[in-house]
Design a protein around this motif. Structure first.
Motif, short mmCIF file in Angstrom:
data_model
loop_
_atom_site.label_atom_id
_atom_site.label_comp_id
_atom_site.label_asym_id
_atom_site.label_seq_id
_atom_site.Cartn_x
_atom_site.Cartn_y
_atom_site.Cartn_z
N LEU A 242 4.09 -3.05 6.51
CA LEU A 242 2.65 -2.89 6.45
C LEU A 242 2.20 -1.58 7.07
CD1 LEU A 242 1.84 -6.48 7.70
CD2 LEU A 242 1.76 -5.69 5.33
N PRO A 243 1.66 -0.66 6.27
CA PRO A 243 1.11 0.56 6.85
C PRO A 243 -0.20 0.24 7.56
CG PRO A 243 0.83 0.57 4.47
CD PRO A 243 1.59 -0.67 4.82
N PRO A 244 -0.70 1.17 8.36
CA PRO A 244 -2.00 0.93 9.02
C PRO A 244 -3.10 0.71 7.98
CG PRO A 244 -0.97 2.93 9.85
CD PRO A 244 -0.15 2.46 8.70
N PHE A 245 -3.98 -0.21 8.25
CA PHE A 245 -5.08 -0.50 7.34
C PHE A 245 -6.38 -0.06 8.00
CE2 PHE A 245 -1.85 -3.47 5.98
CZ PHE A 245 -1.96 -3.41 4.60
N ALA A 246 -7.30 0.37 7.19
CA ALA A 246 -8.64 0.71 7.67
C ALA A 246 -9.64 0.05 6.71
CB ALA A 246 -8.85 2.21 7.69
N GLY A 247 -10.76 -0.24 7.21
CA GLY A 247 -11.75 -0.84 6.34
C GLY A 247 -12.95 -1.29 7.13
N ALA B 266 0.83 -1.22 0.00
CA ALA B 266 0.00 0.00 0.00
C ALA B 266 0.86 1.27 0.00
CB ALA B 266 -0.99 -0.04 1.16
N GLY B 267 0.63 2.16 0.96
CA GLY B 267 1.34 3.43 1.02
C GLY B 267 2.84 3.28 1.19
N ALA B 268 3.29 2.21 1.80
CA ALA B 268 4.72 1.97 1.95
C ALA B 268 5.35 1.69 0.58
CB ALA B 268 4.99 0.81 2.91
N ALA B 269 4.65 0.93 -0.26
CA ALA B 269 5.14 0.66 -1.62
C ALA B 269 5.16 1.95 -2.44
CB ALA B 269 4.26 -0.38 -2.30
N ASP B 270 4.14 2.77 -2.29
CA ASP B 270 4.11 4.05 -3.01
C ASP B 270 5.28 4.93 -2.61
OD1 ASP B 270 1.78 3.28 -4.30
OD2 ASP B 270 0.47 4.37 -2.93
N ALA B 271 5.53 5.04 -1.31
CA ALA B 271 6.60 5.91 -0.82
C ALA B 271 7.99 5.36 -1.17
CB ALA B 271 6.48 6.10 0.69
N ALA B 272 8.13 4.04 -1.20
CA ALA B 272 9.42 3.43 -1.54
C ALA B 272 9.66 3.41 -3.04
CB ALA B 272 9.49 2.01 -0.98
N GLY B 273 8.58 3.50 -3.81
CA GLY B 273 8.70 3.42 -5.26
C GLY B 273 8.95 2.02 -5.78
N ARG B 274 8.59 1.04 -4.97
CA ARG B 274 8.78 -0.36 -5.36
C ARG B 274 7.92 -1.25 -4.47
NH1 ARG B 274 14.76 -1.84 -4.40
NH2 ARG B 274 14.94 -0.12 -5.82
N ASP B 275 7.75 -2.48 -4.90
CA ASP B 275 6.98 -3.46 -4.14
C ASP B 275 7.85 -4.40 -3.33
OD1 ASP B 275 4.52 -2.54 -5.13
OD2 ASP B 275 4.70 -3.81 -6.90
N GLU B 276 9.11 -4.54 -3.75
CA GLU B 276 9.97 -5.54 -3.13
C GLU B 276 11.44 -5.15 -3.26
OE1 GLU B 276 10.78 -10.14 -4.15
OE2 GLU B 276 8.67 -9.61 -3.80
N LEU B 277 12.24 -5.67 -2.34
CA LEU B 277 13.68 -5.40 -2.31
C LEU B 277 14.37 -6.62 -1.72
CD1 LEU B 277 16.06 -3.28 -2.40
CD2 LEU B 277 15.42 -2.69 -0.07
N GLN B 278 15.52 -6.98 -2.27
CA GLN B 278 16.35 -8.04 -1.72
C GLN B 278 17.57 -7.38 -1.07
OE1 GLN B 278 15.81 -11.49 -1.99
NE2 GLN B 278 13.87 -11.14 -3.00
N LEU B 279 17.89 -7.78 0.15
CA LEU B 279 19.04 -7.24 0.86
C LEU B 279 19.95 -8.37 1.31
CD1 LEU B 279 17.33 -4.60 3.17
CD2 LEU B 279 18.71 -4.15 1.15
N ASP B 280 21.25 -8.10 1.31
CA ASP B 280 22.21 -9.12 1.76
C ASP B 280 22.02 -9.46 3.23
OD1 ASP B 280 23.43 -9.62 -0.66
OD2 ASP B 280 24.84 -7.97 -0.41
N ALA B 281 21.87 -8.43 4.07
CA ALA B 281 21.76 -8.71 5.50
C ALA B 281 21.25 -7.48 6.24
CB ALA B 281 23.10 -9.12 6.06
#
Length: 79
Positions: free
Chosen positions: A73-78, A8-23
């Motif tokens: 995961l940003p806060p969800f409402a619904g 959601a908003g975290a993906a929008d702010a990061a400009g991506r859906d996923e990232l791989q990191l070494d550690a």
């Protein structure tokens, strides 16, 4: 290697859906790394997010195991 998934908003702010990191040694260290990597807008969103490590919410001092999946995961409402 750890897998970081943004939603959601975290993906929008990061400009991506996923990232791989070494550690990342701890949840807190990962948060700091992500905030520095993605900039001020993302850092603001991250402050309101929950991080789930392999499906569990852990404290900032918790170690992240190798090959973990971390969900931002940003806060969800619904209704």
């Amino acid at each position: 290697m750890i897998r970081v998934r943004y939603f959601a908003g975290a993906a929008d702010a990061a400009g991506r859906d996923e990232l791989q990191l070494d550690a990342a040694s701890t949840v807190g260290a990962l948060k700091q790394h992500l905030a520095e990597s993605h900039g001020a807008e993302f850092a603001g969103v991250l402050g309101r997010c929950s991080l789930m490590v392999n499906g569990s919410r852990l404290g900032d001092d918790a170690q992240i195991p190798d090959a973990a999946t971390v969900d931002v995961l940003p806060p969800f409402a619904g209704g």
